[in-house]
Design an enzyme around this catalytic site. Structure first.
Site, mmCIF file in Angstrom:
data_model
loop_
_atom_site.group_PDB
_atom_site.id
_atom_site.type_symbol
_atom_site.label_atom_id
_atom_site.label_comp_id
_atom_site.label_asym_id
_atom_site.label_seq_id
_atom_site.Cartn_x
_atom_site.Cartn_y
_atom_site.Cartn_z
ATOM 1 N N ASP A 8 0.857 -1.176 0.000
ATOM 2 C CA ASP A 8 0.000 0.000 0.000
ATOM 3 C C ASP A 8 0.901 1.237 0.000
ATOM 4 O OD1 ASP A 8 -2.317 1.737 0.582
ATOM 5 O OD2 ASP A 8 -1.435 1.857 2.594
ATOM 6 N N MET A 9 0.360 2.373 -0.431
ATOM 7 C CA MET A 9 1.175 3.589 -0.497
ATOM 8 C C MET A 9 0.943 4.516 0.693
ATOM 9 S SD MET A 9 1.155 4.445 -4.592
ATOM 10 C CE MET A 9 1.960 6.024 -4.302
ATOM 11 N N GLY A 43 -5.313 2.809 -3.665
ATOM 12 C CA GLY A 43 -6.603 3.331 -4.088
ATOM 13 C C GLY A 43 -6.457 4.406 -5.147
ATOM 14 N N ASP A 218 -2.277 -0.522 5.999
ATOM 15 C CA ASP A 218 -2.619 0.146 7.256
ATOM 16 C C ASP A 218 -4.109 0.411 7.443
ATOM 17 O OD1 ASP A 218 -2.849 3.617 6.844
ATOM 18 O OD2 ASP A 218 -2.514 2.254 5.172
#
Length: 269
Positions: A8-9, A43, A218
């Site tokens: 994830d970023m 996303g 997260d």
């Protein structure tokens, strides 16, 4: 043992200042040198990921990206689509109508029109800056029924959004994938789209099993890939829900959490 690392970023790979630390960069480069595939799983649309992909050197013919929380999986170099499961204009209109009834704002991403919103709100402006896309003002009620929509988001202050979530009809969760990616973002995707199905599709494409995958995240939109992966990792700053699901919890995104995972489970394994 591990052949694919899905990161994830926001809140994970990136520091609170939106940066990739030198230690994290070095760990990713070292893992890739060992033949491990590293994929950014966000996303965000591709437009909001390109600078980070370039920074990490993830732009070659063997590099992939997972956008829109898994609605789109594609090869970076030529944007060849590996998997795509989208919403329609009819879906977007219905979600926007419900958002209006619940008193929260909405925006979405259209294949044809980019970032679309009925009006410019604080959080749509934030999204526009984050993903580097202009806002196109569109009345969702006028969207063609077959408009191809990546995702739709209810957006607002945390108390307003939480109140709206509490009032969502149960059938909505049966019709769509619904994930809360931040205190002020609630995201709606095709029922078959989430980060887990996105990572699974890429793993299958690469001939990699779930047991050979590490997924690090997260927030609520990371849940499916953390459940899918052989090693699901929660950041130290993750929600309690994500920490409970994960097999391992690393340090925070402002304390080299991603680098520590790669060092422990790949580089020093």
């Amino acid at each position: 043992m591990y052949k694919l690392i899905a990161l994830d970023m926001d809140g994970t790979l990136l520091t609170p200042q939106g940066k990739i630390t030198p230690r994290t960069h070095a760990a990713i480069s070292a893992a890739r040198a060992m033949g491990v595939t590293v994929v950014l799983t966000s996303g965000r649309p591709l437009e909001g990921m390109t600078s980070y992909l370039a920074e990490l050197g993830l732009t070659g013919p063997d590099d992939y990206v997972i956008c829109y929380n898994g609605a789109l999986v594609q090869r970076v170099a030529d944007q060849h689509i590996i998997r795509s499961q989208l919403l329609t204009g009819r879906d977007a209109s219905a979600i926007a109508h419900l958002a209006d009834e619940l008193g929260v704002n909405v925006h979405g991403f259209s294949v044809r029109q980019g970032l679309i919103s009925p009006k410019v709100s604080r959080y749509t402006e934030h999204e526009s800056e984050l993903v580097d896309m202009p806002i196109n003002l569109v009345d969702f009620a006028t969207l063609p029924a077959d408009e191809r929509i990546m995702k739709v988001m209810m957006i607002d202050e945390e108390p307003l959004l939480s109140r709206a979530i509490a009032q969502l009809p149960a059938e909505l969760y049966e019709r769509y994938t619904v994930v809360r990616s931040s205190p002020y973002f609630l995201e709606f995707m095709n029922k078959l789209s989430n980060k887990g199905t996105g990572v699974a599709a890429l793993a299958e494409h690469l001939g990699i099993t779930a047991a050979e995958v590490i997924a690090v995240g997260d927030a609520g939109n990371d849940r499916h890939m953390i459940e899918y992966a052989g090693l699901g990792v929660a950041m130290g700053n993750a929600t309690d829900e994500i920490k409970q699901l994960a097999q391992h919890t690393t340090s925070r995104n402002d304390d080299e959490g991603v680098a520590r995972v790669i060092e422990q489970f790949v580089l020093n394994a």
